[in-house]
Motif scaffolding. Structure first.
Motif, PDB file in Angstrom:
ATOM      1  N   ALA A 236       0.836  -1.204   0.000  1.00 22.33           N
ATOM      2  CA  ALA A 236       0.000   0.000   0.000  1.00 22.33           C
ATOM      3  C   ALA A 236       0.871   1.254   0.000  1.00 22.33           C
ATOM      4  O   ALA A 236       0.570   2.243  -0.685  1.00 22.33           O
ATOM      5  N   GLN A 237       1.980   1.214   0.768  1.00 23.01           N
ATOM      6  CA  GLN A 237       2.861   2.398   0.811  1.00 23.01           C
ATOM      7  C   GLN A 237       3.496   2.653  -0.557  1.00 23.01           C
ATOM      8  O   GLN A 237       3.578   3.787  -1.020  1.00 23.01           O
ATOM      9  N   GLN A 238       3.934   1.579  -1.210  1.00 25.43           N
ATOM     10  CA  GLN A 238       4.533   1.762  -2.536  1.00 25.43           C
ATOM     11  C   GLN A 238       3.467   2.260  -3.534  1.00 25.43           C
ATOM     12  O   GLN A 238       3.742   3.134  -4.357  1.00 25.43           O
ATOM     13  N   ALA A 239       2.264   1.689  -3.437  1.00 22.99           N
ATOM     14  CA  ALA A 239       1.188   2.093  -4.361  1.00 22.99           C
ATOM     15  C   ALA A 239       0.851   3.574  -4.161  1.00 22.99           C
ATOM     16  O   ALA A 239       0.657   4.317  -5.131  1.00 22.99           O
ATOM     17  N   HIS A 240       0.806   4.005  -2.918  1.00 26.47           N
ATOM     18  CA  HIS A 240       0.508   5.409  -2.619  1.00 26.47           C
ATOM     19  C   HIS A 240       1.578   6.323  -3.240  1.00 26.47           C
ATOM     20  O   HIS A 240       1.252   7.319  -3.900  1.00 26.47           O
ATOM     21  N   ARG A 241       2.835   5.959  -3.047  1.00 26.28           N
ATOM     22  CA  ARG A 241       3.935   6.782  -3.577  1.00 26.28           C
ATOM     23  C   ARG A 241       3.888   6.832  -5.105  1.00 26.28           C
ATOM     24  O   ARG A 241       4.013   7.905  -5.717  1.00 26.28           O
ATOM     25  N   LEU A 242       3.664   5.691  -5.740  1.00 30.23           N
ATOM     26  CA  LEU A 242       3.652   5.654  -7.208  1.00 30.23           C
ATOM     27  C   LEU A 242       2.441   6.408  -7.779  1.00 30.23           C
ATOM     28  O   LEU A 242       2.533   7.024  -8.841  1.00 30.23           O
ATOM     29  N   THR A 243       1.322   6.353  -7.062  1.00 32.05           N
ATOM     30  CA  THR A 243       0.126   7.068  -7.541  1.00 32.05           C
ATOM     31  C   THR A 243       0.391   8.574  -7.526  1.00 32.05           C
ATOM     32  O   THR A 243       0.099   9.278  -8.503  1.00 32.05           O
ATOM     33  N   GLU A 244       0.962   9.070  -6.426  1.00 33.20           N
ATOM     34  CA  GLU A 244       1.256  10.513  -6.347  1.00 33.20           C
ATOM     35  C   GLU A 244       2.286  10.913  -7.393  1.00 33.20           C
ATOM     36  O   GLU A 244       2.181  11.967  -8.018  1.00 33.20           O
ATOM     37  N   GLN A 245       3.276  10.055  -7.581  1.00 34.27           N
ATOM     38  CA  GLN A 245       4.352  10.357  -8.533  1.00 34.27           C
ATOM     39  C   GLN A 245       3.817  10.454  -9.961  1.00 34.27           C
ATOM     40  O   GLN A 245       4.250  11.305 -10.729  1.00 34.27           O
ATOM     41  N   ASN A 246       2.871   9.614 -10.330  1.00 34.50           N
ATOM     42  CA  ASN A 246       2.411   9.539 -11.716  1.00 34.50           C
ATOM     43  C   ASN A 246       1.122  10.296 -12.000  1.00 34.50           C
ATOM     44  O   ASN A 246       0.859  10.663 -13.141  1.00 34.50           O
ATOM     45  N   PHE A 247       0.300  10.504 -11.001  1.00 35.43           N
ATOM     46  CA  PHE A 247      -1.001  11.154 -11.228  1.00 35.43           C
ATOM     47  C   PHE A 247      -1.195  12.406 -10.376  1.00 35.43           C
ATOM     48  O   PHE A 247      -2.204  13.089 -10.515  1.00 35.43           O
ATOM     49  N   GLY A 248      -0.215  12.697  -9.472  1.00 34.89           N
ATOM     50  CA  GLY A 248      -0.418  13.816  -8.558  1.00 34.89           C
ATOM     51  C   GLY A 248      -1.532  13.481  -7.575  1.00 34.89           C
ATOM     52  O   GLY A 248      -1.986  12.342  -7.495  1.00 34.89           O
ATOM     53  N   ARG A 249      -1.973  14.497  -6.852  1.00 37.33           N
ATOM     54  CA  ARG A 249      -3.064  14.248  -5.889  1.00 37.33           C
ATOM     55  C   ARG A 249      -4.376  14.638  -6.561  1.00 37.33           C
ATOM     56  O   ARG A 249      -5.017  15.620  -6.183  1.00 37.33           O
ATOM     57  N   THR A 250      -4.735  13.906  -7.589  1.00 35.33           N
ATOM     58  CA  THR A 250      -5.951  14.227  -8.354  1.00 35.33           C
ATOM     59  C   THR A 250      -6.809  12.976  -8.542  1.00 35.33           C
ATOM     60  O   THR A 250      -6.298  11.869  -8.592  1.00 35.33           O
ATOM     61  N   ILE A 251      -8.099  13.204  -8.646  1.00 34.97           N
ATOM     62  CA  ILE A 251      -9.047  12.133  -8.991  1.00 34.97           C
ATOM     63  C   ILE A 251      -9.949  12.675 -10.102  1.00 34.97           C
ATOM     64  O   ILE A 251     -10.571  13.729  -9.943  1.00 34.97           O
ATOM     65  N   THR A 252     -10.017  11.980 -11.214  1.00 35.50           N
ATOM     66  CA  THR A 252     -10.886  12.402 -12.318  1.00 35.50           C
ATOM     67  C   THR A 252     -12.301  11.863 -12.092  1.00 35.50           C
ATOM     68  O   THR A 252     -12.474  10.682 -11.758  1.00 35.50           O
ATOM     69  N   LEU A 253     -13.273  12.750 -12.267  1.00 34.01           N
ATOM     70  CA  LEU A 253     -14.676  12.365 -12.087  1.00 34.01           C
ATOM     71  C   LEU A 253     -15.352  12.161 -13.444  1.00 34.01           C
ATOM     72  O   LEU A 253     -15.059  12.877 -14.398  1.00 34.01           O
TER      73      LEU A 253
END
Ligand code: SF4
Length: 375
Positions: A59-76
């Motif tokens: 989960a920690q690695q997934a969190h880091r990679l998500t921020e690295q590649n998508f920023g802190r954004t969620i598309t609706l």
């Protein structure tokens, strides 16, 4: 070459033996690798990965990679059902042609009203669905609807029956830029039992359709298996391999995956899932996807509860639906038909946006707009 040939190689793979023999140490070793192989993905999907300290590391690695590649954004995005006629008999679906539900199809004037209402909700990405009836909703009807909806939204994805290469191209020219199709199950032997009749009975046509959309130049292609029909670990692995195949061959297309879990549907003899899928399983699948495919978009639908969807933000999910209605129309006027399945998260756009912000992320209403061919 087709993904089907890749699938055939995995078809006889001894998944259960592999899973039984995989240890927590194997998972942690695979997790430490920079570039992860298909075998590493399978390792991260094994039961051993559900040991608390192992899942936490993933989960920690997934969190880091998500921020690295998508920023802190969620598309609706929001779904719009144009119709619910269907020629298929999928045993798990309320729109099954044998079900005596009220069927309808939006007129073009109603489509215009729906487009206007969705714009007022604030959403600029939509997915249009039709049920699967070529007779009731031919590609030309879809194209007419798309041309109307383009006045109100910037990005339109289709989730419809399998089309020909020329038909995907024609819809692309009309303004469609995204494609979603769930294989439902990659298990070729189980597939005919779950899809006993209708055009969807043809496994090979279904599995080849995403590649036709890639060839037609679609910006986004979204895949998935309906979790609960067969072993979710195998299905997640084969969905990931399908995405990998397309990403390698069509680098101009963004791949995405969904993790739809079977929900109760309307109609007689409602299907009961053959395989259990727990919340912890969905979490494991999401973080395994993210750790192995850092740039893969991950969609979580309103089949899941508000608390659970909120929990998945930051773990890898990058797209969420809002204001979801699974009946025909429903954005401009109260729906007059039954829904395809029960939704668990009925939050509208404002409420979803607030939840996203509360998680320290930014809701994105528009992240893509194709250039006009005249530009
Ligand atoms: S899942 Fe799709 S194709 Fe199958 S019955 Fe439902 S609407 Fe029709």
């Amino acid at each position: 070459m087709s993904y089907y040939e890749v699938y055939r190689k995995y078809k006889t793979f001894p998944f259960q033996t592999f899973f039984q023999q995989t240890t927590a140490a194997d998972v942690l070793r695979a997790l430490q690798k920079g570039h992860k192989s298909p075998r590493d993905f399978l390792t991260l999907l094994s039961p051993a990965a559900q040991e608390p300290q192992v899942l936490e590391a993933m989960a920690q690695q997934a969190h880091r990679l998500t921020e690295q590649n998508f920023g802190r954004t969620i598309t609706l995005f929001t779904p719009l059902y144009l119709a619910n006629f269907c020629e298929n008999a999928c045993v798990y679906c309320g729109f099954n042609r044998h079900n005596t539900i009220h069927r309808s199809k939006l007129t073009l004037a109603e489509v215009e009203e729906e487009g206007r209402a969705i714009r007022e909700e604030g959403i600029r990405h939509i997915i249009i669905l039709t049920g699967e009836s070529r007779a009731a909703t031919p590609p030309t009807y879809m194209a007419d609807c798309v041309r109307i909806l383009k006045k109100y939204v910037d990005s339109i994805c289709i989730e419809v029956y399998s089309l020909t290469q020329e038909e995907y191209q024609m819809l692309f020219e009309a303004g469609v830029d995204g494609f979603t199709m769930f294989q439902e199950t990659y298990n070729e032997d189980l597939y005919p039992t779950l899809h006993p009749s209708g055009p969807k009975h043809d496994y090979r046509t279904r599995i080849d359709s995403p590649e036709l959309a890639c060839r037609a130049g679609y910006h986004t292609v979204n895949l998935g298996a309906l979790l609960g029909l067969d072993d979710w670990r195998k299905e997640t692995f084969l969905t990931g391999m399908h995405a990998l195949y397309l990403m390698n061959r069509y680098p101009g297309t963004d791949c995405a995956v969904s993790l739809p879990r079977i929900r109760p549907c309307v109609g007689e003899g409602c299907y009961r899932p053959a395989c259990d899928v727990q919340d912890a399983d969905i979490v494991q699948a999401v973080v395994a996807y993210r750790c192995c495919f850092p740039r893969l978009a991950i969609t979580m639908s309103t089949r899941e509860t508000p608390d659970f969807r909120d929990h998945l933000m930051g773990l890898g999910v990058t797209k969420l639906s809002a204001g979801s209605i699974t009946e025909v129309g429903g954005h401009a006027h109260p729906p007059k038909t039954d829904g395809q399945f029960e939704i668990s998260d009925s939050r509208g756009v404002a409420e979803m946006s607030a939840a996203i912000r509360a998680h320290g992320c930014q809701p994105v209403y528009k992240d893509w707009e194709p250039l006009s061919r005249d530009a």
